[in-house]
Scaffold this active site. Structure first.
Site, PDB file in Angstrom:
ATOM      1  N   HIS A 133     -40.681 -29.685-104.573  1.00 33.24           N
ATOM      2  CA  HIS A 133     -41.634 -29.790-105.700  1.00 33.24           C
ATOM      3  C   HIS A 133     -41.796 -28.487-106.485  1.00 33.24           C
ATOM      4  O   HIS A 133     -42.414 -28.500-107.553  1.00 33.24           O
ATOM      5  CB  HIS A 133     -43.030 -30.194-105.206  1.00 33.24           C
ATOM      6  CG  HIS A 133     -43.059 -31.494-104.472  1.00 33.24           C
ATOM      7  ND1 HIS A 133     -42.601 -32.669-105.017  1.00 33.24           N
ATOM      8  CD2 HIS A 133     -43.508 -31.811-103.224  1.00 33.24           C
ATOM      9  CE1 HIS A 133     -42.759 -33.657-104.138  1.00 33.24           C
ATOM     10  NE2 HIS A 133     -43.301 -33.154-103.046  1.00 33.24           N
ATOM     11  N   ASP A 168     -36.743 -37.595 -98.564  1.00 29.97           N
ATOM     12  CA  ASP A 168     -38.179 -37.361 -98.319  1.00 29.97           C
ATOM     13  C   ASP A 168     -38.956 -38.527 -98.950  1.00 29.97           C
ATOM     14  O   ASP A 168     -38.511 -39.119 -99.929  1.00 29.97           O
ATOM     15  CB  ASP A 168     -38.551 -36.049 -99.018  1.00 29.97           C
ATOM     16  CG  ASP A 168     -39.918 -35.506 -98.706  1.00 29.97           C
ATOM     17  OD1 ASP A 168     -39.999 -34.483 -98.026  1.00 29.97           O
ATOM     18  OD2 ASP A 168     -40.916 -36.100 -99.193  1.00 29.97           O
ATOM     19  N   HIS A 170     -41.446 -38.388-100.733  1.00 31.70           N
ATOM     20  CA  HIS A 170     -41.939 -38.009-102.063  1.00 31.70           C
ATOM     21  C   HIS A 170     -40.777 -37.821-103.042  1.00 31.70           C
ATOM     22  O   HIS A 170     -39.652 -37.509-102.633  1.00 31.70           O
ATOM     23  CB  HIS A 170     -42.758 -36.711-101.962  1.00 31.70           C
ATOM     24  CG  HIS A 170     -43.968 -36.846-101.096  1.00 31.70           C
ATOM     25  ND1 HIS A 170     -44.001 -36.405 -99.773  1.00 31.70           N
ATOM     26  CD2 HIS A 170     -45.183 -37.399-101.344  1.00 31.70           C
ATOM     27  CE1 HIS A 170     -45.194 -36.678 -99.252  1.00 31.70           C
ATOM     28  NE2 HIS A 170     -45.935 -37.279-100.183  1.00 31.70           N
ATOM     29  N   ASP A 257     -40.903 -37.544 -93.671  1.00 29.75           N
ATOM     30  CA  ASP A 257     -42.145 -38.291 -93.899  1.00 29.75           C
ATOM     31  C   ASP A 257     -41.889 -39.737 -94.331  1.00 29.75           C
ATOM     32  O   ASP A 257     -42.827 -40.469 -94.643  1.00 29.75           O
ATOM     33  CB  ASP A 257     -43.064 -37.557 -94.900  1.00 29.75           C
ATOM     34  CG  ASP A 257     -42.315 -36.935 -96.063  1.00 29.75           C
ATOM     35  OD1 ASP A 257     -41.112 -37.249 -96.224  1.00 29.75           O
ATOM     36  OD2 ASP A 257     -42.913 -36.146 -96.805  1.00 29.75           O
TER      37      ASP A 257
HETATM   38  O1  V1P Z   1     -52.242 -35.252-103.500  1.00 33.19           O
HETATM   39  C1  V1P Z   1     -52.109 -34.044-103.695  1.00 33.19           C
HETATM   40  C2  V1P Z   1     -52.856 -33.282-104.756  1.00 33.19           C
HETATM   41  C3  V1P Z   1     -54.311 -33.443-104.639  1.00 33.19           C
HETATM   42  N1  V1P Z   1     -54.317 -34.380-105.809  1.00 33.19           N
HETATM   43  C4  V1P Z   1     -55.244 -34.066-106.838  1.00 33.19           C
HETATM   44  C5  V1P Z   1     -52.936 -34.008-106.040  1.00 33.19           C
HETATM   45  N2  V1P Z   1     -51.274 -33.307-102.958  1.00 33.19           N
HETATM   46  C6  V1P Z   1     -50.504 -33.902-101.886  1.00 33.19           C
HETATM   47  C7  V1P Z   1     -49.275 -33.043-101.694  1.00 33.19           C
HETATM   48  C8  V1P Z   1     -48.196 -33.688-100.883  1.00 33.19           C
HETATM   49  C9  V1P Z   1     -47.021 -32.742-100.764  1.00 33.19           C
HETATM   50  C10 V1P Z   1     -45.804 -33.343-100.133  1.00 33.19           C
HETATM   51  C11 V1P Z   1     -44.721 -32.295 -99.949  1.00 33.19           C
HETATM   52  C12 V1P Z   1     -43.372 -32.832 -99.541  1.00 33.19           C
HETATM   53  O2  V1P Z   1     -42.831 -33.709-100.500  1.00 33.19           O
HETATM   54  C13 V1P Z   1     -42.331 -31.700 -99.401  1.00 33.19           C
HETATM   55  C14 V1P Z   1     -42.613 -30.564 -98.564  1.00 33.19           C
HETATM   56  O3  V1P Z   1     -43.450 -33.571 -98.354  1.00 33.19           O
HETATM   57  C15 V1P Z   1     -51.342 -33.959-100.656  1.00 33.19           C
HETATM   58  C16 V1P Z   1     -51.633 -35.055 -99.866  1.00 33.19           C
HETATM   59  C17 V1P Z   1     -51.179 -36.425-100.042  1.00 33.19           C
HETATM   60  N3  V1P Z   1     -51.680 -37.322 -99.214  1.00 33.19           N
HETATM   61  O4  V1P Z   1     -50.375 -36.727-100.881  1.00 33.19           O
HETATM   62  N4  V1P Z   1     -51.950 -32.915-100.138  1.00 33.19           N
HETATM   63  C18 V1P Z   1     -52.608 -33.361 -99.031  1.00 33.19           C
HETATM   64  N5  V1P Z   1     -52.404 -34.661 -98.860  1.00 33.19           N
HETATM   65  C19 V1P Z   1     -53.424 -32.524 -98.171  1.00 33.19           C
HETATM   66  C20 V1P Z   1     -54.159 -33.124 -97.143  1.00 33.19           C
HETATM   67  C21 V1P Z   1     -54.947 -32.309 -96.328  1.00 33.19           C
HETATM   68  C22 V1P Z   1     -54.996 -30.932 -96.545  1.00 33.19           C
HETATM   69  C23 V1P Z   1     -54.221 -30.387 -97.554  1.00 33.19           C
HETATM   70  C24 V1P Z   1     -53.449 -31.161 -98.382  1.00 33.19           C
HETATM   71 ZN    ZN Z   2     -42.650 -35.390 -98.658  1.00 29.57          ZN
HETATM   72 CA    CA Z   3     -37.402 -38.467-102.045  1.00 29.96          CA
END
Ligand code: V1P
Ligand code: ZN
Ligand code: CA
Length: 370
Positions: A133, A168, A170, A257
């Site tokens: 990302h 992945d 995502h 994931d």
């Molecule tokens: O959903 C978001 C942000 C918060 N929203 C306003 C947008 N962020 C996600 C990020 C997911 C990153 C995935 C990375 C990868 O593709 C590659 C390394 O796997 C997010 C989420 C979610 N459920 O999508 N952040 C978190 N959860 C989170 C949960 C707990 C603490 C910190 C972050």
């Molecule tokens: Zn991911």
């Molecule tokens: Ca993907």
């Protein structure tokens, strides 16, 4: 003499904690490493400790001001306004060794690229990489740098055409964006899509622009897809992409994931089903870089990266259905290697929907041009 597969690992990365309650746990790298060591597979790999990427190397993608900012970002004197500009949500997760950690992620992938280019390995694995990302001047989704883009830029110095595959859960938005207008990099991402699932990009219709039109593919999926249905998408699409694009090198982002019971993803593949995708791609026998990425149920990430290392390097004949005796044995809960699909989860993709996505993508390449 056949070349060994390269495995890139720096033990200090696994000790890093990205933040309290942060789902991404670098400890998964040490647990994977322990399984490789305990099984004897590690001894059969070319193990390489990476150097951190230099500021100049990071600037092959990232803006100088952003790199300078990252260098001081975790310090108490870091500029609060800059934090808002460059880090958005990610500013919540700053840790003291942030720069060192991400420079090693990138350094590992650059090392993998150079090993392939120099012919010192045909397969190069960096489970510490895969930060798909990251953008040139901002951090996104736990990715403060984009090691993949840096690695592909390095490969392009030697190879004419590089294929990037992203399994992945995502969307691989940062990599797609970086190469959206070129015909030298073909990007394809399989991902969960809909209901505001992060990062909300990666529509079926998005397929590259200008010179790059037709050189990006997005395969949006609904929750619950399991092995057979995923295979029926992955295999024919990848066969066609390989035939049409004819890459000289491949980069495979292996976020775990997408498998059952992940903390963030809602797909339902088994570990074996996901590893099959790796076997399928490695069978093309092209110089191949294999990277990590997401994966938030730590025991399962370690199981799958262990399995994928064995599959990618042709050493899977040495595996059994059980994990080798290892120092994290109790943490694993069961001693089984596989993570099965969850039989109680319903596949929300209908056969008709999947067939439509597959046929629309394949139809773009019917004439045999990209
Ligand atoms: O959903 C978001 C942000 C918060 N929203 C306003 C947008 N962020 C996600 C990020 C997911 C990153 C995935 C990375 C990868 O593709 C590659 C390394 O796997 C997010 C989420 C979610 N459920 O999508 N952040 C978190 N959860 C989170 C949960 C707990 C603490 C910190 C972050
Ligand atoms: Zn991911
Ligand atoms: Ca993907």
């Amino acid at each position: 003499m056949s070349t060994k597969a390269a495995y890139i690992y720096h033990h200090t990365m696994a000790d890093v904690i990205l933040g309290p309650g942060h789902p991404m746990q670098p400890a998964r790298l040490a647990i994977t490493h322990e399984l490789l060591s305990a099984s004897g597979i590690l001894d059969q790999l070319l193990c390489v400790e990476p150097q951190p990427a230099t500021k100049a190397q990071l600037q092959a993608l990232h803006d100088k001001d952003y790199v300078d900012f990252l260098f001081r970002a975790a310090s108490p004197i870091a500029d609060k306004d800059q934090k808002c500009v460059y880090l958005c949500m990610e500013a919540l997760f700053m840790f003291p060794d942030l720069y060192k950690y991400y420079a090693l992620c990138a350094g590992g992938t650059l090392t993998a690229a150079r090993l392939l280019i120099r012919g010192e390995a045909k397969i190069a694995i960096n489970w510490g990489g895969g930060l798909h990302h990251g953008k040139k001047d901002w951090a996104h989704g736990f990715c403060f740098v984009n090691d993949i883009v840096l690695g592909i830029i390095e490969l392009l110095k030697f190879y004419d055409r590089v294929l990037y595959i992203d399994i992945d859960v995502h969307h691989g938005d940062g990599v797609e964006a970086a190469f959206n207008n070129t015909d030298r990099v073909f990007t394809i991402s399989f991902h969960q899509f809909g209901n505001e699932f992060f990062p909300r990009t990666g529509r079926l219709e998005d397929c590259g622009e200008e010179e790059g039109q037709g050189f990006a593919v997005n395969v949006p999926l609904k929750p619950g897809i399991a092995d057979e249905a995923y295979r029926n998408m992955f295999t024919p699409i990848m066969e066609r992409v390989m035939a049409v694009f004819n890459p000289n090198a491949v980069v495979l982002q292996c976020g775990t994931d997408s498998i059952a019971n992940d903390r963030l993803g809602s797909l339902n593949l088994s570990a074996k089903g996901h590893a099959e995708c790796v076997a399928f791609i490695c069978n093309f026998k092209l110089p191949t870089m294999i990277l990590g990425g997401g994966g938030y149920t730590v025991q399962n990430v370690a199981r799958l990266w262990f399995l994928k290392t064995a599959v990618a390097t042709g050493l899977d004949g040495q595996l059994t259905e059980k994990l080798p005796a290892n120092k994290y044995y109790n943490f694993f809960g069961t001693g089984k290697l596989n993570v099965p699909s969850d039989a109680t989860v319903k596949d929300q993709n209908t056969a008709e929907e999947l067939e439509l996505i597959r046929s629309k993508i394949l139809a773009r390449y019917d004439s045999g041009t990209g």
